[in-house]
Write a protein that holds these residues in place. Structure first.
Motif, PDB file in Angstrom:
ATOM      1  N   CYS A 617       3.876   5.662  -2.642  1.00 11.20           N
ATOM      2  CA  CYS A 617       2.603   5.631  -3.380  1.00 11.20           C
ATOM      3  C   CYS A 617       2.266   4.203  -3.814  1.00 11.20           C
ATOM      4  N   SER A 618       3.274   3.506  -4.320  1.00  8.33           N
ATOM      5  CA  SER A 618       3.056   2.135  -4.797  1.00  8.33           C
ATOM      6  C   SER A 618       2.651   1.214  -3.654  1.00  8.33           C
ATOM      7  N   SER A 619       3.224   1.445  -2.466  1.00 13.46           N
ATOM      8  CA  SER A 619       2.872   0.585  -1.330  1.00 13.46           C
ATOM      9  C   SER A 619       1.422   0.804  -0.911  1.00 13.46           C
ATOM     10  N   VAL A 620       0.962   2.065  -0.998  1.00 14.10           N
ATOM     11  CA  VAL A 620      -0.438   2.346  -0.675  1.00 14.10           C
ATOM     12  C   VAL A 620      -1.363   1.632  -1.659  1.00 14.10           C
ATOM     13  N   LEU A 621      -0.905   1.505  -2.922  1.00 17.44           N
ATOM     14  CA  LEU A 621      -1.698   0.825  -3.950  1.00 17.44           C
ATOM     15  C   LEU A 621      -1.444  -0.682  -3.972  1.00 17.44           C
ATOM     16  N   ASN A 622      -0.631  -1.187  -3.019  1.00 14.46           N
ATOM     17  CA  ASN A 622      -0.305  -2.612  -2.932  1.00 14.46           C
ATOM     18  C   ASN A 622       0.481  -3.102  -4.146  1.00 14.46           C
ATOM     19  N   GLU A 623       1.337  -2.263  -4.666  1.00 21.70           N
ATOM     20  CA  GLU A 623       2.161  -2.644  -5.803  1.00 21.70           C
ATOM     21  C   GLU A 623       3.570  -3.053  -5.390  1.00 21.70           C
ATOM     22  N   THR A 624       3.866  -2.997  -4.097  1.00 22.35           N
ATOM     23  CA  THR A 624       5.178  -3.402  -3.596  1.00 22.35           C
ATOM     24  C   THR A 624       5.013  -4.634  -2.712  1.00 22.35           C
ATOM     25  N   ILE A 625       6.111  -5.094  -2.151  1.00 22.90           N
ATOM     26  CA  ILE A 625       6.046  -6.209  -1.205  1.00 22.90           C
ATOM     27  C   ILE A 625       6.109  -5.639   0.209  1.00 22.90           C
ATOM     28  N   LEU A 626       5.102  -5.959   0.980  1.00 24.40           N
ATOM     29  CA  LEU A 626       5.006  -5.472   2.353  1.00 24.40           C
ATOM     30  C   LEU A 626       5.680  -6.498   3.263  1.00 24.40           C
ATOM     31  N   SER A 628       6.581  -6.100   6.540  1.00 25.28           N
ATOM     32  CA  SER A 628       5.939  -6.123   7.856  1.00 25.28           C
ATOM     33  C   SER A 628       5.104  -4.861   7.994  1.00 25.28           C
ATOM     34  N   GLY A 629       4.236  -4.852   8.990  1.00 28.64           N
ATOM     35  CA  GLY A 629       3.379  -3.698   9.222  1.00 28.64           C
ATOM     36  C   GLY A 629       2.049  -3.801   8.510  1.00 28.64           C
ATOM     37  N   ASN A 630       1.275  -2.735   8.603  1.00 30.79           N
ATOM     38  CA  ASN A 630      -0.070  -2.719   8.042  1.00 30.79           C
ATOM     39  C   ASN A 630      -0.251  -1.517   7.123  1.00 30.79           C
ATOM     40  N   VAL A 631      -0.977  -1.728   6.014  1.00 32.49           N
ATOM     41  CA  VAL A 631      -1.369  -0.648   5.113  1.00 32.49           C
ATOM     42  C   VAL A 631      -2.862  -0.778   4.864  1.00 32.49           C
ATOM     43  N   THR A 632      -3.607   0.309   5.072  1.00 36.00           N
ATOM     44  CA  THR A 632      -5.058   0.280   4.873  1.00 36.00           C
ATOM     45  C   THR A 632      -5.455   1.415   3.936  1.00 36.00           C
ATOM     46  N   LEU A 633      -6.273   1.073   2.955  1.00 33.97           N
ATOM     47  CA  LEU A 633      -6.758   2.058   1.986  1.00 33.97           C
ATOM     48  C   LEU A 633      -8.260   1.842   1.825  1.00 33.97           C
ATOM     49  N   LYS A 634      -9.032   2.902   2.080  1.00 32.66           N
ATOM     50  CA  LYS A 634     -10.489   2.772   2.027  1.00 32.66           C
ATOM     51  C   LYS A 634     -11.059   3.673   0.935  1.00 32.66           C
ATOM     52  N   GLY A 635     -12.044   3.151   0.208  1.00 35.76           N
ATOM     53  CA  GLY A 635     -12.745   3.937  -0.796  1.00 35.76           C
ATOM     54  C   GLY A 635     -12.169   3.752  -2.188  1.00 35.76           C
ATOM     55  N   LYS A 636     -12.898   4.280  -3.165  1.00 32.68           N
ATOM     56  CA  LYS A 636     -12.496   4.233  -4.560  1.00 32.68           C
ATOM     57  C   LYS A 636     -11.244   5.075  -4.768  1.00 32.68           C
ATOM     58  N   VAL A 637     -10.349   4.619  -5.673  1.00 35.12           N
ATOM     59  CA  VAL A 637      -9.048   5.262  -5.835  1.00 35.12           C
ATOM     60  C   VAL A 637      -8.859   5.765  -7.255  1.00 35.12           C
ATOM     61  N   ALA A 638      -8.189   6.918  -7.397  1.00 37.48           N
ATOM     62  CA  ALA A 638      -7.698   7.405  -8.687  1.00 37.48           C
ATOM     63  C   ALA A 638      -6.210   7.671  -8.541  1.00 37.48           C
ATOM     64  N   TYR A 639      -5.491   7.594  -9.652  1.00 38.23           N
ATOM     65  CA  TYR A 639      -4.027   7.644  -9.557  1.00 38.23           C
ATOM     66  C   TYR A 639      -3.452   8.330 -10.783  1.00 38.23           C
ATOM     67  N   ALA A 640      -2.501   9.239 -10.566  1.00 36.38           N
ATOM     68  CA  ALA A 640      -1.741   9.854 -11.658  1.00 36.38           C
ATOM     69  C   ALA A 640      -0.280   9.501 -11.437  1.00 36.38           C
ATOM     70  N   ALA A 641       0.271   8.695 -12.349  1.00 28.00           N
ATOM     71  CA  ALA A 641       1.622   8.173 -12.182  1.00 28.00           C
ATOM     72  C   ALA A 641       2.669   9.237 -12.468  1.00 28.00           C
ATOM     73  N   GLN A 642       3.869   9.008 -11.942  1.00 31.65           N
ATOM     74  CA  GLN A 642       4.966   9.954 -12.161  1.00 31.65           C
ATOM     75  C   GLN A 642       5.314  10.055 -13.646  1.00 31.65           C
ATOM     76  N   SER A 643       5.351   8.894 -14.322  1.00 27.23           N
ATOM     77  CA  SER A 643       5.501   8.882 -15.780  1.00 27.23           C
ATOM     78  C   SER A 643       4.107   8.643 -16.339  1.00 27.23           C
ATOM     79  N   PRO A 644       3.457   9.679 -16.879  1.00 31.35           N
ATOM     80  CA  PRO A 644       2.041   9.532 -17.268  1.00 31.35           C
ATOM     81  C   PRO A 644       1.844   8.387 -18.259  1.00 31.35           C
ATOM     82  N   TRP A 645       0.811   7.605 -18.007  1.00 35.15           N
ATOM     83  CA  TRP A 645       0.475   6.501 -18.908  1.00 35.15           C
ATOM     84  C   TRP A 645      -0.648   6.980 -19.814  1.00 35.15           C
ATOM     85  N   ALA A1062      -5.285   0.573 -10.078  1.00 37.29           N
ATOM     86  CA  ALA A1062      -5.680   1.628  -9.144  1.00 37.29           C
ATOM     87  C   ALA A1062      -7.104   2.096  -9.435  1.00 37.29           C
ATOM     88  N   PHE A1063      -7.441   2.247 -10.720  1.00 34.81           N
ATOM     89  CA  PHE A1063      -8.778   2.695 -11.104  1.00 34.81           C
ATOM     90  C   PHE A1063      -9.804   1.555 -11.086  1.00 34.81           C
TER      91      PHE A1063
END
Length: 1485
Positions: A617-626, A628-645, A1062-1063
């Motif tokens: 999930c974090s890699s899709v949100l670009n919160e990790t270090i990539l 190699s390879g490609n990750v693409t995410l299109k459109g507005k995003v909403a996110y519910a974390a495992q530990s709710p904030w 994410a929001f």
């Protein structure tokens, strides 16, 4: 110390510990009490108070553009929209007349027993707004980066500490752009101010020469009138120049201090804005304390140095000017004195260097103390559950002892520094006058020459001796600027950033083609930078079942502690005992991952604990270090974390999250997320204030609020990281059906889950394991493919088989009651937002703020803490001796000059005695400084001990309603004020008040008529004093209170960076932070302005005093020489004495008031700490003996609000007696148990009666809010049973264990015998070892055995460092499941007869859950186990099931018996669980 707005009095010691001193080269110690006072001040950790939505409406009043009249009940308040300073004309700006309404308002309120509020303050000028300053800084920073594109690789902030070689060019340019031309204009004003100061010794010489000429008859009777009355003219000139100096100096200080706080605000805003863009990998390398440090300590160091910039060149100007004056007075011998000062300068530099060194060492202990205190407070419930209070008390006290040890060393050095500086002017004068008397023929030893020379020498010592201090502060500021520059240069979360062939693309535009698409192609994902190696311990596996670390084992043989070895490894200093280390590169968490989620699809991600689901999930949100390879995410995003904030705001604000209110959509979201029923339970509905970290919500409620936030956002892509883990089967099923499937239909949904019953309704499934994608595809394909998904489905099916059999054929009987329930739920869900919006009384208590002067009792308590009144009198007597010695020093020069021809005594006698007095002054100064500082250290030691004990013994309800940051500020900011500032300001006030008495007394002794003139001046002085105190005291308090939300939002933001980004809410949070900064700096601005307002007035009063003293002295001389004949009087010597004190009284009058105001402000810190020591509630006694004493000493022993005292008193004042083996059976009896969390809240347990036999395994189920977790908290007495409804009688124990009334047992004795695994796992920053065994009570073999039993051994073995593997703050670098398993490991180490499990396995997969349950059965044979779980599998093998409903036991029987009754609640719960697995109703339309 505050700025002295005029020259120091003669022989005045240096004024403050170098680390928080700004000294101008003319000897003034400038005001350096910024919001976070010390250059090496301890971190102010995170404070959590109101969030953006709660910011008071007056925050932006300073920037309001519409002018309006103030309310009718607010006389003297400025008109809203007006900018008094910006609209003021020249004279008003010069004398600060524009600030008058604030003083009038404060005086008006004080007469009515009220105090200034934020609305009463002057509006903040546009140029001081955080948004303006932040934009200027960032623009200049970007320009500097473009001009110097090459960047040094960023380091950890902790590694930068103490380095000075780092580049600061970009920060210098950015700060330079912020302070602008006004700062350089201040430099020109400083030149004028310094020129005016040069006139004082010259005018003193001229006035005394006139008196000498008059008394010697050298002015004939027929001389022109301006010659005969020259003394009057010179006296007027003295007044004019001194008044002009006062005006220019205060305008100068106003400008440079404004530049200082502008730089602090700009750096703070830049640091906050950068944190919102900071790459997650960089965030993992920095602690919250280090980031808070940047904003509070480093920004403050830069602020403190900015006014010093002009000091560096002005010092050279002053040295040149005063040497020129001295050369005209005594000729070349002045250079002998200069030479001695130059030789003495390095000594002062050495002393200051040692003080800085001691201060730096002290801060390490302070940092550790505050960090440990913060962790204890953050995990206070865990600390109480495990009875770690004494252990934390000892740990924190050790840090405190080290801190105070260095503080005492600083006391020695400070005392020596002051004595050295007190003695030096006298010694310099002795050497210079000796050379003058011996080497210069016919040396003129007259009052006019010697007093003028003394005045010049006294002023000359400051630029020479304080230069090392200024350079030391430059060094400190360079280190801070380097740390800021390093942080601002850290890597950010990028868009379209290419890293070694890796590409991340995110398109936020909802209209783009393929909006909602997630595509991951052959991605290799890391959490840490793969190019940066880390240290790993060389370890070996002695056998398959036991793993031990060679380095730790060898270190123990050599006597090293675990922590020492860890520190050595982290610093690269390996011990000679045989510790080995190697550098290893981080491994990828996921490798070669490829999958695609098409727009509108629902994709499930499954896998075992630590398989990388959250990382995906974090890699899709670009919160990790990539890698190699490609990750693409299109459109507005909403996110519910495992530990709710969860924000510290209303529940509605948490859901809306900055979006406008759409009532229809809002209602749909509440219903779909099953929150309507919960809103009925909350007192103010959706306007209920949610406490810090969602403290007043259950785990399930927090997760549903987090999902509701994602649902309301109406984004194209919704990422849900295990949102169903804390929900019971029925609620989880409804949330999935109604929200994830139906409400979010048409959205792209990436759902991480361990609730495998739902994956059949997903369009696609991705199964992770062993760091890669094991398989992916549709449910139909994977369930038959014989792979990972089919295997875990088979595990689930096997676990449910027995339950299926027990409930077969009962669906029809239950359908009717089920339909009724649905109708009721539908009814409940019809609540509208308008119905929910009730008055919000708030959960978090308002921070206490006293009004008016600090009470005398606070001063008394401080003195008692320091050793008592007698000890304080000894200290004060030393100050009296010091003042008398100072008077003797100046009086001796007067006595000497009265015998200019050495008719009475020899020259050597006068010079020798003068030198001796100088030495004794140094000795007395050392004694009085050391005595006072030791007094302060003793007081501080006791106050901290009392505070820590009081906080650790406070009940859980106190922490529920008090933000942790507010408590922590007592241990950091307030305690620092008590440690360092309080003794400093007390020193200055006593010194200054005695100096004022000595000075005015001397002037009146020489010229008695001055006594009459002083009366009206005293009235004016007292009037100014009262006006100033009302403003200074209350603005300081307002500044202290408004500072907390600034750091609150920062710490809260750092906890929710992923969610905010994410929001796409970064801009909103930036704006909110700038508003908070403006809110805080507005009070600071008014406080600084009040200082200037007072200074200019009191210095003009001082100038009048000096002018009058000169006029009266001239008058005595003129009237005593009426005939023009020579006089035998030596009045010139007395006049020199009088005028020397008269010139110094200018600053003394100001300093006396200012030092008292500063003392009162610092004593406010003591007042705040004492409130937490004396006024907060305390838990019951920790032991039975203490409990009996507490009951005997209680004023109202039958008060039901203290249940333990009530119970003991009702039983003849005797506590329970029990054996060391208690509880040996583990039988628990609950009789009519009632409980409420706080007095003002309704009952949660409403008369629960249950009897549990020893060794039984009890499963506890029920809806959210039914009282499940409350039951466990009450068993541990984290919340006491309620006895309010017992009519003053205590007939039976509400809780007894093995027949022992737990209310009559000490808390430590009770809690230490119960084991618990809480719902929210608490980990501390440190290592795996320090988290599972915080106080080194177990061996490595025992720890490894516990890790193996809880299923974490394999994961820990693979970590770099194994048991010494790093755990970041709050365990953020571990998954929620891993954190739960580590906490389980703690419980396995602690053998007990009663074990309480509160959703202990909610975040792990079914297979791991089953293994853990087996481990618990094997590790705790014959133990009574109470298990709260939403998974039916977890509790189906229990001996009995306790079904909780509305705080009562709805059902309590063996599971098979309850399942045999088709109408039982438990059978209904099981039926829902089975329907979930079989398919239920969830289908996509």
């Amino acid at each position: 110390m505050t700025d002295s707005n005029s020259g120091n009095p003669p022989n005045m010691p240096d004024s403050k510990l170098v680390s928080d001193t700004i000294v101008t080269t003319d000897g003034k110690v400038a005001d350096t009490s910024p919001p976070i006072e010390d250059m090496e001040a301890p971190p102010q950790p995170p404070v959590v108070e109101p969030t953006i939505k709660e910011l008071p409406s007056n925050t932006s009043s300073a920037s309001s553009t519409s002018a309006a009249e103030p309310p009718a009940d607010a006389p003297y308040r400025y008109k809203i929209g007006r900018m008094p300073e910006e609209e003021a004309w020249f004279l008003s700006r010069t004398f600060f007349l524009w600030a008058r309404p604030l003083f009038q308002r404060a005086s008006y309120l004080a007469k009515r027993g009220q105090a200034l509020e934020q609305d009463d303050l002057l509006p903040l000028p546009t140029q001081d707004h955080g948004g303006v300053l932040g934009n200027t800084f960032e623009t200049a920073w970007k320009k500097a980066v473009q001009e110097a594109p090459t960047q040094v690789t960023s380091q950890k902030l902790s590694e930068l500490k103490g380095q000075q070689s780092r580049s600061t060019a970009k920060v210098r340019k950015a700060v330079g752009a912020v302070i602008g031309r006004a700062f350089w204009l201040a430099g020109f004003i400083k030149v004028v101010n310094t020129g005016l100061q040069f006139t004082f010794p010259l005018l003193l010489n001229a006035i005394l020469s006139f008196i000498e000429d008059t008394q010697a008859g050298r002015i004939p009777d027929d001389a022109p009138w301006h010659e005969q009355y020259r003394g009057y003219l010179l006296s007027v000139l003295l007044f004019v120049f001194m008044a002009s100096k006062a005006v220019t100096e205060n305008v100068y200080f106003h400008k440079v201090y404004r530049s200082g706080y502008q730089s602090r605000v700009a750096v703070s805003v830049a640091v906050y804005n950068k944190s919102l863009r900071l790459a997650n990998a960089e965030r993992q390398d920095t602690t919250l304390g280090e980031l808070i440090n940047l904003m509070q300590v480093d920004a403050t160091k830069i602020e403190m140095f900015v006014p010093q910039i002009h000091v560096l060149w002005d010092g050279l100007l002053q040295i040149t000017g005063y040497m020129t004056i001295l050369y005209t007075l005594i000729g070349w011998p002045c250079f002998v004195g200069l030479a001695l000062m130059l030789v003495s300068g390095p000594m002062q530099g050495i002393i200051m260097g040692k003080m800085f060194g001691e201060n730096h060492k002290m801060v390490k202990f302070t940092d550790k103390r505050v960090k440990t205190t913060n962790e204890a407070l953050q995990g206070i419930q865990c600390v109480k559950m495990y009875t770690w209070e004494e252990s934390f008390y000892q740990e924190i006290s050790k840090c405190r002892d080290g801190e105070l040890g260095h503080l005492k060393a600083i006391a020695y050095l400070r005392a020596f520094s002051r004595s050295y500086m007190s003695a030096l002017p006298g010694l310099v004068a002795v050497v210079s006058f000796l050379a003058y008397a011996l080497a210069v023929p016919d040396a003129n030893v007259s009052a006019s020459t010697l007093f003028a020379a003394l005045a010049a020498f006294d002023q000359l010592r400051f630029p020479l001796l304080f230069y090392p201090m200024a350079l030391a502060q430059l060094s400190q500021a360079q280190v801070s600027a380097a740390r800021v520059e390093n942080f601002l240069g850290m890597k950010e979360v990028g868009k379209g950033e290419v890293r070694e062939g890796a590409l991340y693309t995110r398109v936020n535009d909802a209209t783009t083609e393929g909006a909602g698409e997630i595509a991951v192609d052959n991605a290799t994902i890391y959490w840490a930078d793969p190019n940066v190696p880390i240290v790993k311990n060389q370890s070996s596996h002695d056998d398959d079942s036991s793993v031990s670390s060679k380095s730790v084992a060898s270190s123990r043989k050599s006597g090293q502690s675990k922590s020492t070895v860890k520190e050595d490894l982290m610093s690269g200093e390996l011990s000679a005992a045989g510790s080995e280390a190697e550098l290893v590169y981080p491994k990828p968490v996921l490798e070669n991952v490829s999958f695609e989620v098409k727009p509108g699809e629902l994709c499930a991600v499954v896998g075992r604990v630590a398989s990388g689901k959250s990382t995906l999930c974090s890699s899709v949100l670009n919160e990790t270090i990539l890698g190699s390879g490609n990750v693409t995410l299109k459109g507005k995003v909403a996110y519910a974390a495992q530990s709710p904030w969860i924000l510290n705001a209303t529940l509605r604000d948490n859901i809306l999250f900055g979006l406008p209110m759409d009532e229809a959509k809002y209602r749909r979201v509440l219903e779909a997320c099953q929150l309507s029923y919960d809103l009925e339970l909350l007192e103010q509905g959706d306007m209920t204030e949610i406490g810090e970290r969602g403290i007043n919500l259950s785990g399930g409620q927090k997760q549903r609020v987090s999902v509701a936030r994602a649902a309301y956002a109406d984004a194209e892509t919704i990422i849900l990281d295990d949102p169903l883990s804390a929900l019971d089967p029925e609620v989880g099923k409804k949330l999935f059906d109604e929200c994830v499937v139906k409400l979010m239909h048409g959205k792209t949904r990436l759902l991480v889950t361990n609730q495998l019953q739902f994956i059949q309704f997903c369009d696609s499934i991705v199964a992770l394991g062993q760091g890669r994608v094991l398989e992916q595809g549709s449910y139909e394909h994977l369930s038959l493919a014989g792979g990972e998904v089919q295997r875990i489905l088979n595990e689930l099916a096997a676990g449910k088989e027995s339950v299926q059999e027990s409930t077969n054929g009962k669906d029809k009987k239950k359908k009717k009651s089920k339909d009724k329930k649905k109708a009721k739920a539908s009814e409940t869900s019809s609540t509208t937002p308008q119905d929910m919006q009730k008055e919000n009384t708030g959960l978090v208590t308002k921070e206490e703020r006293n009004v008016g002067a600090v009470a005398a009792s606070v001063y008394g308590n401080y003195m008692k803490s320091g050793g008592g009144y007698l000890k304080f009198f000894v200290v004060y007597f030393a100050f009296i001796l010091s003042a008398a010695n100072g008077l003797a020093s100046v009086s001796w020069v007067s006595f000497w000059t009265s015998d200019a021809n050495y008719e009475k005594n020899s020259q050597g006698f006068y010079l020798g005695m003068y030198g001796l007095i100088a030495v004794t002054l140094g000795v007395v100064t050392y004694v009085r400084t050391y005595l006072l500082v030791r007094f302060g250290v003793d007081a501080s030691e006791k106050i901290h001990g009392d505070l820590l004990k009081s906080i650790l013994n406070a009940p859980q309800s106190f922490f529920d309603t008090t933000p942790i940051g507010r408590i922590l500020s007592r241990f950091s900011k307030d305690l620092y004020s008590i440690d360092v500032e309080l003794a400093e300001y007390l020193d200055f006030f006593m010194f200054m008040s005695l100096q004022v008495v000595v000075s005015l007394g001397t002037i009146m002794f020489v010229t008695p008529w001055f006594g009459l003139a002083i009366l009206p001046l005293a009235v004016i002085y007292i009037n100014f004093l009262n006006y100033f105190r009302n403003v200074a005291r209350e603005t300081k308090r307002l500044e202290s209170v408004s500072r907390s939300p600034v750091y609150a939002q920062f710490s809260e933001t750092l906890g929710g960076l992923v969610t905010i980004r994410a929001f796409g809410q970064g801009t909103r949070f930036m704006d909110g932070f700038e508003e908070r900064v403006d809110y805080n700096i507005r009070a600071w601005y008014c406080n600084r302005m009040a200082d200037r307002w007072l200074s200019v007035r009191l210095e003009i009063v001082g100038a009048i005093c000096a002018g009058l003293a000169a006029i009266f002295a001239s008058n005595v001389a003129i009237s005593g020489a009426g005939s023009g004949a020579p006089s035998d009087s030596n009045f010139a010597s007395l006049a020199g004495l009088s005028l020397t004190f008269a010139i110094s009284v200018t600053s003394l009058l100001n300093w006396c008031v200012r030092s008292f105001a500063q003392l009162e402000a610092a004593m406010n810190a003591c007042e705040r700490v004492l409130h937490y020591t004396e006024a907060i509630p305390q838990e019951a006694a920790r032991t039975s003996e203490e409990l009996e004493r507490q009951a005997a000493d209680s004023q109202d022993p039958r008060d039901p609000s203290s249940p333990s005292t009530f119970a003991v008193t009702a039983n003849g004042g005797k506590a329970e007696s029990f054996s060391k083996q208690w509880p040996d059976k583990g039988a628990i009896t609950l009789q009519n148990l009632k409980m409420r969390y706080r007095k003002d809240t309704p009952l949660v347990l409403k008369g629960l009666s249950v009897s549990i036999n020893g060794g039984e395994r009890i499963g506890v189920v029920g809806r959210t809010g039914s009282g499940k977790s409350s039951l466990l908290l009450t068993l541990l007495r984290l919340v006491e049973p309620s006895l309010d409804d017992n009519g003053g009688q205590y007939n039976e124990s509400p809780i007894s264990i093995d027949g022992v009334d737990t209310l009559r047992v000490g808390l430590k004795e009770l809690r230490s015998r119960l084991g618990i695994i809480p719902q929210n796992p608490v980990l501390f920053s440190g290592t795996i070892r320090s988290n599972i065994d915080p106080f080194d009570e177990y061996t490595d073999d025992q720890i490894w055995a516990a890790l193996e039993k809880c299923g974490m051994k394999t994961a820990v073995v693979e970590m770099p460092g194994m048991l010494d593997a790093t755990v970041s703050e709050y365990g953020e670098n571990l998954s929620a499941g891993s954190r739960q398993m580590l906490v389980l490991g703690r419980a396995l180490l602690k053998q007990c007869r009663i074990l309480l499990l509160d959703e202990a396995t909610s975040s792990v997969d079914y297979e791991t859950d089953r293994e853990i349950q087996r481990t618990i059965r094997e590790a705790f044979p014959g133990c009574t186990v109470l298990t709260i779980a939403h998974r039916i599998n977890t509790i189906m093998d229990s001996d009995k099931i306790l079904v909780m409903k509305d705080g009562l036991a709805a059902e309590f029987a063996p599971p098979q018996e309850l399942l045999g009754d088709a109408n039982s609640i438990f059978a209904d719960i099981v039926r829902h669980s089975n329907q979930d697995n079989e398919g239920g109703e969830a289908k996509e339309d």
